[in-house]
Design an enzyme around this catalytic site. Structure first.
Site: not given
Length: 255
Positions: A182-183
């Site tokens: 979930d960058a």
């Protein structure tokens, strides 16, 4: 938060420290305790934070994330207690004021992350998850939300071609590495412009690094209201480590 409902294993770390509600989205409750350098407590359904705990511990051992203080599953809830990472996340105004520098530092941080490989990464199964989640996103959000022309302009392919391409992710399993999962900018911490760690590691796993790259490129455009800084991010990350076809495939997961 009712402190009386917390397990003793959690309470022993909190002392008399007040809990501040920091819940902002999702199913987990998030609470901050300002004791010492700060603690974060996540409260979720049973088993929902197990992988988060495992990956937090793994990231910490690699010098890339917070220390895992305690994880408890009491059969009714999961409790995940971690030490706060120093600094501010990448949405801090002082960082956003220098977007080119921020994009470059993000590139360095993710290159460091993605160079970590190995079967010891505790959470795997990325390909199955990617196929399931991305197909659901395309069928239920992206395709209904755009005309065929808008969809092609955004993703470079037709809806039919996008869906047909998803199984290609399995071709790259031999080149998977540690990824955040979930960058987005809120999940990367800096002290001034010095990287201090990744947070919110519930989606981290052994996976395709281009999934992180696609997420960060989306987040840079969304939060900076400009597509101008994606090239800086990728240039600093290293174009030698980027496969444009894989990046386009992973970008199908993002709006």
């Amino acid at each position: 938060m009712d402190r009386g409902a917390l397990p003793k294993a959690i309470l022993r770390h909190l002392g008399d420290c007040p809990l501040e509600d920091r819940t902002f989205s999702g199913t987990a409750g998030v609470f901050f305790c300002p004791q010492g350098s700060g603690l974060y407590l996540r409260v979720n359904g049973p088993g929902q934070e197990e992988n988060h705990a495992r990956m937090t511990d793994y990231f910490c051992k690699k010098g890339l994330g917070p220390r895992l203080v305690e994880y408890v599953n009491d059969g009714e809830h999961d409790y995940l207690l971690t030490q706060a990472v120093p600094g501010e996340n990448a949405l801090a105004p002082r960082l956003l004021e220098q977007p080119e520098r921020l994009a470059a530092e993000l590139g360095k941080a993710f290159r460091r992350l993605h160079e970590i490989r190995g079967e010891d990464i505790p959470v795997q199964g990325f390909s199955d998850w990617f196929l399931r989640e991305t197909e659901d996103f395309l069928k239920n959000e992206a395709i209904p939300g755009k005309s065929p022309e808008e969809f092609r302009a955004r993703y470079g392919v037709t809806p039919e071609q996008a869906l047909a391409a998803l199984p290609n992710i399995r071709r790259y399993e031999g080149d998977f590495s540690l990824i955040h999962g979930d960058a987005c900018l809120p999940n990367v911490m800096f002290s001034e412009f010095a990287f201090t760690g990744f947070i919110d590691l519930g989606a981290a796993c052994l996976g395709d690094r281009h999934y992180d790259l696609a997420a960060t490129l989306w987040s840079l455009g969304h939060n900076l209201k400009s597509q101008a800084y994606g090239a800086v991010f990728l240039d600093t990350y290293g174009r030698d480590f980027v496969d444009e076809e894989r990046l386009a495939l992973c970008a199908l997961s993002w709006k």
